[in-house]
Every structure is written in C-alpha cells, then in structure tokens.
Write a protein that holds these residues in place. Structure first.
Motif, PDB file in Angstrom:
ATOM      1  N   ALA A 149       0.825  -1.206   0.000  1.00 47.62           N
ATOM      2  CA  ALA A 149       0.000   0.000   0.000  1.00 47.62           C
ATOM      3  C   ALA A 149       0.862   1.261   0.000  1.00 47.62           C
ATOM      4  CB  ALA A 149      -0.937  -0.006   1.212  1.00 47.62           C
ATOM      5  N   ALA A 150       1.968   1.237   0.749  1.00 49.19           N
ATOM      6  CA  ALA A 150       2.865   2.391   0.773  1.00 49.19           C
ATOM      7  C   ALA A 150       3.538   2.593  -0.578  1.00 49.19           C
ATOM      8  CB  ALA A 150       3.911   2.225   1.868  1.00 49.19           C
ATOM      9  N   ALA A 151       3.820   1.504  -1.263  1.00 50.63           N
ATOM     10  CA  ALA A 151       4.425   1.619  -2.593  1.00 50.63           C
ATOM     11  C   ALA A 151       3.477   2.336  -3.552  1.00 50.63           C
ATOM     12  CB  ALA A 151       4.769   0.236  -3.127  1.00 50.63           C
ATOM     13  N   GLU A 152       2.167   2.136  -3.370  1.00 48.74           N
ATOM     14  CA  GLU A 152       1.181   2.767  -4.251  1.00 48.74           C
ATOM     15  C   GLU A 152       0.824   4.179  -3.819  1.00 48.74           C
ATOM     16  OE1 GLU A 152      -3.318   1.953  -6.080  1.00 48.74           O
ATOM     17  OE2 GLU A 152      -2.362   0.465  -4.759  1.00 48.74           O
ATOM     18  N   TRP A 153       0.671   4.383  -2.497  1.00 52.05           N
ATOM     19  CA  TRP A 153       0.128   5.639  -1.999  1.00 52.05           C
ATOM     20  C   TRP A 153       1.145   6.527  -1.284  1.00 52.05           C
ATOM     21  CZ3 TRP A 153      -4.523   6.854  -3.719  1.00 52.05           C
ATOM     22  CH2 TRP A 153      -5.376   5.820  -4.125  1.00 52.05           C
ATOM     23  N   GLY A 154       2.291   5.975  -0.956  1.00 55.46           N
ATOM     24  CA  GLY A 154       3.310   6.738  -0.239  1.00 55.46           C
ATOM     25  C   GLY A 154       3.317   6.475   1.250  1.00 55.46           C
TER      26      GLY A 154
ATOM     27  N   GLN B  98       3.616   1.325  10.639  1.00 57.40           N
ATOM     28  CA  GLN B  98       3.280   2.413   9.751  1.00 57.40           C
ATOM     29  C   GLN B  98       4.440   2.510   8.753  1.00 57.40           C
ATOM     30  OE1 GLN B  98       2.270   5.976  11.939  1.00 57.40           O
ATOM     31  NE2 GLN B  98       0.611   4.958  13.033  1.00 57.40           N
ATOM     32  N   VAL B  99       4.100   2.488   7.466  1.00 62.16           N
ATOM     33  CA  VAL B  99       5.114   2.380   6.419  1.00 62.16           C
ATOM     34  C   VAL B  99       5.046   3.597   5.507  1.00 62.16           C
ATOM     35  CG1 VAL B  99       6.036   0.954   4.555  1.00 62.16           C
ATOM     36  CG2 VAL B  99       4.906  -0.140   6.516  1.00 62.16           C
ATOM     37  N   PHE B 100       6.212   4.130   5.183  1.00 59.33           N
ATOM     38  CA  PHE B 100       6.276   5.360   4.393  1.00 59.33           C
ATOM     39  C   PHE B 100       7.430   5.297   3.390  1.00 59.33           C
ATOM     40  CE2 PHE B 100       5.215   6.171   8.823  1.00 59.33           C
ATOM     41  CZ  PHE B 100       3.991   6.808   8.733  1.00 59.33           C
ATOM     42  N   ARG B 101       7.237   5.974   2.264  1.00 60.35           N
ATOM     43  CA  ARG B 101       8.417   6.273   1.447  1.00 60.35           C
ATOM     44  C   ARG B 101       9.325   7.155   2.289  1.00 60.35           C
ATOM     45  NH1 ARG B 101       8.607   4.687  -3.663  1.00 60.35           N
ATOM     46  NH2 ARG B 101       6.657   4.024  -4.663  1.00 60.35           N
TER      47      ARG B 101
ATOM     48  N   LYS C 235      -3.088   5.298   3.402  1.00 66.82           N
ATOM     49  CA  LYS C 235      -3.952   4.142   3.186  1.00 66.82           C
ATOM     50  C   LYS C 235      -4.028   3.289   4.453  1.00 66.82           C
ATOM     51  CE  LYS C 235      -6.383   1.298   0.615  1.00 66.82           C
ATOM     52  NZ  LYS C 235      -7.731   1.682   0.133  1.00 66.82           N
ATOM     53  N   LEU C 236      -5.260   2.977   4.889  1.00 66.85           N
ATOM     54  CA  LEU C 236      -5.437   2.069   6.014  1.00 66.85           C
ATOM     55  C   LEU C 236      -5.373   0.629   5.518  1.00 66.85           C
ATOM     56  CD1 LEU C 236      -8.375   3.683   8.047  1.00 66.85           C
ATOM     57  CD2 LEU C 236      -5.919   3.849   8.478  1.00 66.85           C
ATOM     58  N   VAL C 237      -4.637  -0.193   6.242  1.00 65.15           N
ATOM     59  CA  VAL C 237      -4.504  -1.619   5.943  1.00 65.15           C
ATOM     60  C   VAL C 237      -5.083  -2.396   7.118  1.00 65.15           C
ATOM     61  CG1 VAL C 237      -2.854  -3.501   5.610  1.00 65.15           C
ATOM     62  CG2 VAL C 237      -2.478  -1.300   4.486  1.00 65.15           C
TER      63      VAL C 237
END
Length: 236
Positions: free
Chosen positions: A130-135, A172-175, A208-210
């Motif tokens: 999700a972070a890869a798609e939304w940041g 919590q994952v971020f670029r 994005k919520l996962v």
C-alpha cells in the motif's frame, strides 16, 4: 506473500525509548520477559525473519544501551540489527533520530512499536504494498465499541459513527522521502503529533489504512502482559 518492489531497500525503525510507567514494573517494558526472551526481542524477531526487510534500527534511551545489548540483542545474534539509536525527549523525536541514522539509499521506512510483538508477515507485506502505491500506509482495525466525544466538563458532546472509526496500530510504512519531509515540517511548525501518520496528514498526503489484527496488541499495562502470554501460548 510477494513484495513487488523487489529492488527497494527497506529499513525498520523500532522505537523503544519510553518509560512504560503504566506497566507498574521496575523493569522497563521492552526488557520485561515474555516466555523465554524480552518483549523487544520478540518484536525484533518478526522483522529479522521477514524475507524483504534489509535492516533494523532499535531506538532506546541512551542510558539503556548496555542493558539493551546484553539482554535483548547480543544473546540472539541478530543479523539485520544495524545499530542502536539514542531516543529523544518524545517518541516523535526518537523516530526522527532514527530517520537521521538511515543511509541515503533507503526507499521505504517501517516504524513499529518495540512493545508490539505479535505483528505478522501478512500485515507487513500489505502495508508495504500500500505504501508503494500511496506513499504511506498504516495498520489499523475497526473500533469495536461505541465512542463518545466529551466536552471539558465530561458531558457527551456527540457520538461519531462507529463505522468511520479505526484504531491505528503499527507498522506504519512510508516512502523515506515523504516521512523525512513530514518530520522536518513538524519541527519547523513546532507540531507534536501522536504518531508518524499524523505528521504525513499534516502534509496533506494520503494515508492508506490496511486491515490489521486485534492480536497485534501494544503491551502497556500488566493486563496486556497477561494477554500476551495467552497469545504466545496460542502460537506455540
């Protein structure tokens, strides 16, 4: 599960510098024993064993470096733990110290509580995708109970719709570029937020919520520790 960004470098920051006063113990929360090892070591295990994680940085109070090494790190010979990072006065400051320790070639940053030892690979992978798609992506679960918003006199102000409420967890994952920008803006604007996602919200960037897990508990009180013992026994 597969990780689509196979050439991306992923670093994990594990903040564990809090005092943990609500645990009512003379031993700080990360070093309390859960079965055969400290809680912090159980948490590190989850990322050490994950196939796509490249490196782990553990953030603790500088006065705890020795106890952390001797009790939570050295006995388990972790290959991915790169270094201990000194924590700051707040969790936000601690995470920023961790970000400053990362190399320039890191693509994604995973932030995960040191006393949340029941995270699983499925959630880690889904947050990364999700972070890869939304940041940005955060693990969360729907709130089970009705929530009331109170005023200063402790009278009910209103009742929000439960269907719109989510209890945020970690990871919590971020670029990396995004979360660094968010922290720097917070420093400039003197913003102190409850979590890293709130700092990204302040940038106006989507999060994005996962779907997380109700088992992914943060061990904060003695009651939580008893729950953790039950969860651990269920896994064995």
């Amino acid at each position: 599960m597969r990780w689509s960004q196979i050439n991306s470098k992923i670093s994990v920051l594990i903040p564990a510098a809090g005092q943990g006063k609500r645990m009512e113990s003379s031993v700080k929360k990360p070093y309390l024993m859960l079965d055969d090892k400290p809680i912090l070591s159980h948490t590190i295990d989850r990322f050490e064993q994950n196939s796509v994680i490249d490196e782990i940085f553990v953030i603790v109070d500088q006065s705890d470096f020795t106890v952390c090494r001797e009790n939570a790190l050295t006995p388990f010979r972790y290959r991915k733990v790169r270094e201990l990072v000194a924590g700051g006065e707040t969790r936000q400051a601690s995470v920023f110290n961790g970000l400053r320790a990362l190399s320039d070639d890191v693509d994604f940053v995973v932030v995960h509580d040191g006393v949340r030892p029941f995270i699983d690979d499925k959630i880690i992978f889904e947050c990364l995708e999700a972070a890869a798609e939304w940041g940005s992506a955060v693990s969360a679960v729907p709130v089970k109970e009705t929530i009331k918003v109170a005023n200063e006199e402790l009278f009910v102000d209103h009742t929000p719709q439960r269907e719109q409420l989510w209890q945020v967890q970690t990871p919590q994952v971020f670029r990396k570029s995004l979360i660094v920008e968010a922290h720097k803006k917070a420093i400039h604007d003197r913003i102190d937020a409850p979590d890293d996602a709130a700092l990204v919200e302040n940038l106006g960037s989507p999060i994005k919520l996962v779907m997380g897990s109700y088992k992914n508990v943060k061990l904060t009180t003695p009651e939580d520790l008893r729950i953790a013992e039950t969860l651990l026994n269920d896994e064995i």
